[in-house]
Design an enzyme around this catalytic site. Structure first.
Site, PDB file in Angstrom:
ATOM      1  N   ASP A 154       0.987  -0.960   0.121  1.00  0.00           N
ATOM      2  CA  ASP A 154       0.044  -0.014   0.030  1.00  0.00           C
ATOM      3  C   ASP A 154       0.939   1.209  -0.061  1.00  0.00           C
ATOM      4  O   ASP A 154       1.946   1.048  -0.018  1.00  0.00           O
ATOM      5  CB  ASP A 154      -0.917  -0.011   1.296  1.00  0.00           C
ATOM      6  CG  ASP A 154      -2.207   0.620   0.892  1.00  0.00           C
ATOM      7  OD1 ASP A 154      -2.276   1.833   0.465  1.00  0.00           O
ATOM      8  OD2 ASP A 154      -3.303   0.050   1.023  1.00  0.00           O
ATOM      9  N   HIS A 229      -3.487   3.084  -4.368  1.00  0.00           N
ATOM     10  CA  HIS A 229      -2.963   2.669  -3.382  1.00  0.00           C
ATOM     11  C   HIS A 229      -1.495   2.348  -3.632  1.00  0.00           C
ATOM     12  O   HIS A 229      -1.201   1.209  -2.829  1.00  0.00           O
ATOM     13  CB  HIS A 229      -3.789   1.672  -2.332  1.00  0.00           C
ATOM     14  CG  HIS A 229      -4.729   2.114  -1.812  1.00  0.00           C
ATOM     15  ND1 HIS A 229      -4.917   2.491  -0.326  1.00  0.00           N
ATOM     16  CD2 HIS A 229      -6.076   2.162  -1.973  1.00  0.00           C
ATOM     17  CE1 HIS A 229      -6.050   3.184  -0.060  1.00  0.00           C
ATOM     18  NE2 HIS A 229      -6.736   2.750  -0.928  1.00  0.00           N
ATOM     19  N   GLU A 290     -10.511   2.215  -4.400  1.00  0.00           N
ATOM     20  CA  GLU A 290     -10.274   3.622  -4.086  1.00  0.00           C
ATOM     21  C   GLU A 290      -9.425   4.624  -4.951  1.00  0.00           C
ATOM     22  O   GLU A 290      -8.549   5.295  -4.742  1.00  0.00           O
ATOM     23  CB  GLU A 290      -9.796   3.837  -2.694  1.00  0.00           C
ATOM     24  CG  GLU A 290     -10.619   3.531  -1.714  1.00  0.00           C
ATOM     25  CD  GLU A 290     -10.369   3.631  -0.212  1.00  0.00           C
ATOM     26  OE1 GLU A 290     -11.274   4.231   0.624  1.00  0.00           O
ATOM     27  OE2 GLU A 290      -9.579   3.555   0.246  1.00  0.00           O
TER      28      GLU A 290
END
Ligand code: ACM
Ligand code: ZN
Length: 658
Positions: A154, A229, A290
């Protein structure tokens, strides 16, 4: 004398109850399918070792088992080694509960409700070493959980050795000394610097974890995040970023790979090749959550790709990328699973989905033939507070109690493809979880509830009964060296937030002096008189938000009533998201025109910088009124940043009138 006798009797009774033999139905987590109490009592301490027979599946499940404990000994029957293993896990819990005591002879038949019973750990945001992981796997297995979702990459750090790209861990796994979550994410240190903080797993570390997981009948699913990410990779290899100039990197950091660039696929496929060589799991998690799509929209390479592939928007561009990765992974004999956003522009043909924002994306996916793991935020996000926040270390600002997790049923509601509910999972994101002991406290006892949701039949589940079992198992876990949130000290849900409260203003109409407060993200009109207080989190419905303004509301009771108490509460969360009012004033009126001041109260509490907190303003007395005006003055000292969120907000849940 009589009194003394009486007290003695009570003391004996308390002692007898506190060390009485546990009820067999108040011991095992997850709750077994069938427990039949047989005649007679046995001592597990004195029983010979169990005899295990592998034959036919029990209850049609390769993971099912039959466990008989009686005067002749302990016999396990199962269709596989896994079933035998699970019988042993049940036996361990029984041994703990009945240590030094006799227990009823029993016959247990047991099998899981769901095939996928998962726990997740984010080791990117805060790294935890091999021993920590193995310790948690041991607990997960004891609860008959069978998947460990290992979130290895991440934006904060890359945690897996990749031979072809050594910089990923030489640089991407290390932060400079003193770096704290919230500091700039693109600061990395060299692995050679003596005070660098972080870490990563070598391939040998992973092999050690995999062998251990295998011995516990746990499958490890690695996650390699794409296309968002991924800022840690892009800091190291900036050539994999989009090339667009119209989006300012200073205001919109780039966390996404460029999908228009062939080099992105070369990189990801090379990484995945090593991941697939290392991890034997059928499924590889490819992230997908996301991604901000604004850089793709501005990037000439991404635009060129969209044109060439006939893609109408950037969501389809994302789906193009995921489908291409799926094809690559399928070509190696494996499958992909991704967060629900991978379905936004059309789900890849064979992909399984993780439904996390809620259950809708998952239900949509099962209805179109895809396997789904449900891990929706309000039940399965263990980065949230599990009790009154001010008592606990800083966490994400949501509230997910043991009971919330326990109440989740992925099959609830009317939707198609329920046979494609693969299972459930809880996620532990670690942005705010640095210490190993904090991570464990976030896991336990909530993981006990998740395990029961995953394994047990709904008709066997009862929260009050479960809570007793959870307390017992928490004690065992503590004895085994785990840090566990103490249910005995649990405050429980914020008063009035679960069961409605009766008061004179329930259902009354409310006039807002300023419509500016309204934001579709947070509030619903009517919230102030719905008979419900807000929860231990300002993030879920229940709080009315006054952004960048004072709160000024008038409640109309419909007729003149006798009043003896008015109460309002405000929520704060640091000064950034909400602060307490400087002053709260109550006024009353008979006609809605002429108001009389009842009370002016100063705010006395400072907002806790880290955690949600609450302040109550109460008036008591005697009056008559039809209209009640609540005026709360904001602290303009915090109105320093542009935009309605920047200037902070007041959060009010209910105008309680008695
Ligand atoms: C997620 O919580 N971003 C999957
Ligand atoms: Zn691009």
């Amino acid at each position: 004398m009589k009194m003394k006798n009486h007290l003695f009797f009570v003391a004996v009774l308390i002692a007898a109850v506190s060390c009485s033999t546990p009820d067999i139905h108040e011991v095992i987590i997850p709750c077994p399918t069938e427990i039949e109490v047989l005649s007679g009592q046995v001592s597990l301490d004195e029983s010979p070792d169990p005899v295990a027979v592998i034959g036919e599946n029990v209850m049609d499940s390769p993971e099912g088992y039959e466990l008989t404990i009686d005067k002749d000994g302990i016999v396990i029957k199962a269709g596989s080694e896994t079933g035998v293993f699970y019988a042993h896990q049940t036996l361990k819990q029984l041994r703990y509960a009945y240590s030094g005591r006799r227990m009823p002879a029993v016959h247990i038949l047991d099998a899981p409700r769901f095939e996928y019973r998962g726990m997740h750990l984010d080791v990117s945001r805060h790294f935890q070493g091999v021993e920590f992981v193995k310790k948690q796997l041991e607990m997960f297995a004891s609860l008959k959980l069978n998947v460990f979702h290992f979130h290895l990459t991440d934006g904060i750090g890359w945690r897996l050795q990749i031979d072809r790209y050594p910089e990923l861990t030489d640089i991407g796994a290390w932060k400079p000394a003193g770096w704290k979550y919230g500091d700039p994410t693109d600061l990395f240190a060299s692995a050679d610097s003596l005070d660098a903080v972080g870490g990563f797993y070598t391939k040998d570390d992973i092999r050690e974890i995999l062998a251990f997981a295998d011995s516990l009948h746990i499958t490890v699913i690695p996650e390699i995040e794409m296309f968002g990410h991924s800022s840690e990779v892009l800091t190291i290899y900036p050539e994999l970023k989009c090339k667009g100039k119209t989006v300012q990197e200073s205001t919109h950091p780039v966390n996404e790979f460029c999908i228009g660039n062939e080099k992105t696929f070369e990189f990801l496929e090379n990484v995945l090749t090593e991941v697939i060589d290392l991890f034997p799991s059928e499924y590889i998690h490819i992230g997908g959550d996301e991604a901000s799509m604004r850089h793709w929209a501005a990037c000439p390479l991404c635009q060129k790709r969209m044109k060439k592939e006939g893609l109408t928007d950037v969501k389809e561009l994302q789906s193009y990328g995921i489908a291409r990765i799926e094809k690559f992974v399928n070509g190696k004999g494996r499958q992909i699973i991704g967060w629900e956003e991978i379905a936004k522009g059309g789900i890849a043909p064979n992909a399984a989905l993780m439904s996390w924002r809620g259950v809708e994306a998952g239900q949509q996916a099962t209805s179109t033939g895809h396997k789904v793991v449900f891990c929706p935020e309000p039940y399965c996000y263990f980065d949230a507070y599990q009790d009154e926040p001010i008592k606990l270390p800083e966490a994400m600002t949501n509230y997910v109690s043991l009971e919330n997790t326990y109440s989740f049923d992925p099959a609830e509601g009317d939707f198609e493809g329920k046979d494609l509910i693969w299972g459930v999972q809880a996620n532990l994101w670690t942005e705010r979880v640095e210490e190993a002991s904090h991570a464990e406290m976030m896991y336990y006892p909530r993981t006990f509830a998740l395990a029961e949701v995953a394994w047990s039949l709904r008709e066997n589940m009862d929260y009050d009964n479960f809570r007793k079992r959870a307390i017992r198992l928490s004690d065992k876990a503590r004895e085994d060296g785990y840090t566990v949130f103490d249910l005995r000290t649990e405050t429980g849900p914020r008063p009035g937030s679960v069961d409605s409260i009766e008061h004179l203003a329930v259902g009354a109409s409310v006039t807002y002096a300023d419509d500016f407060h309204n934001s579709d993200q947070f509030e619903k009109k009517g919230i102030l008189t719905d008979g419900k207080c807000g929860p231990w989190s300002h993030r879920y419905p229940g709080w009315d938000t006054f952004a960048g303004t004072d709160a000024d509301v008038t409640v109309d009771l419909g007729s003149v009533l006798k009043i003896k108490n008015i109460e309002t509460s405000f929520a704060s969360y640091g000064v950034r998201y909400g602060y307490f009012p400087l002053e709260v004033k109550y006024e009353v009126s008979l006609d809605g025109v002429n108001f009389e001041t009842l009370s002016v109260m100063n705010g006395t509490k400072a907002a806790d910088e880290k955690r949600p907190d609450f302040e109550k303003f109460e008036w008591k007395g005697r009056t008559k009124a039809r209209y009640i005006r609540v005026f709360a003055a904001r602290d303009t000292a915090f109105a320093t940043r542009p935009g309605i969120w920047g200037s902070g907000r007041l959060m009010l849940d209910e105008v309680i009138v008695r």
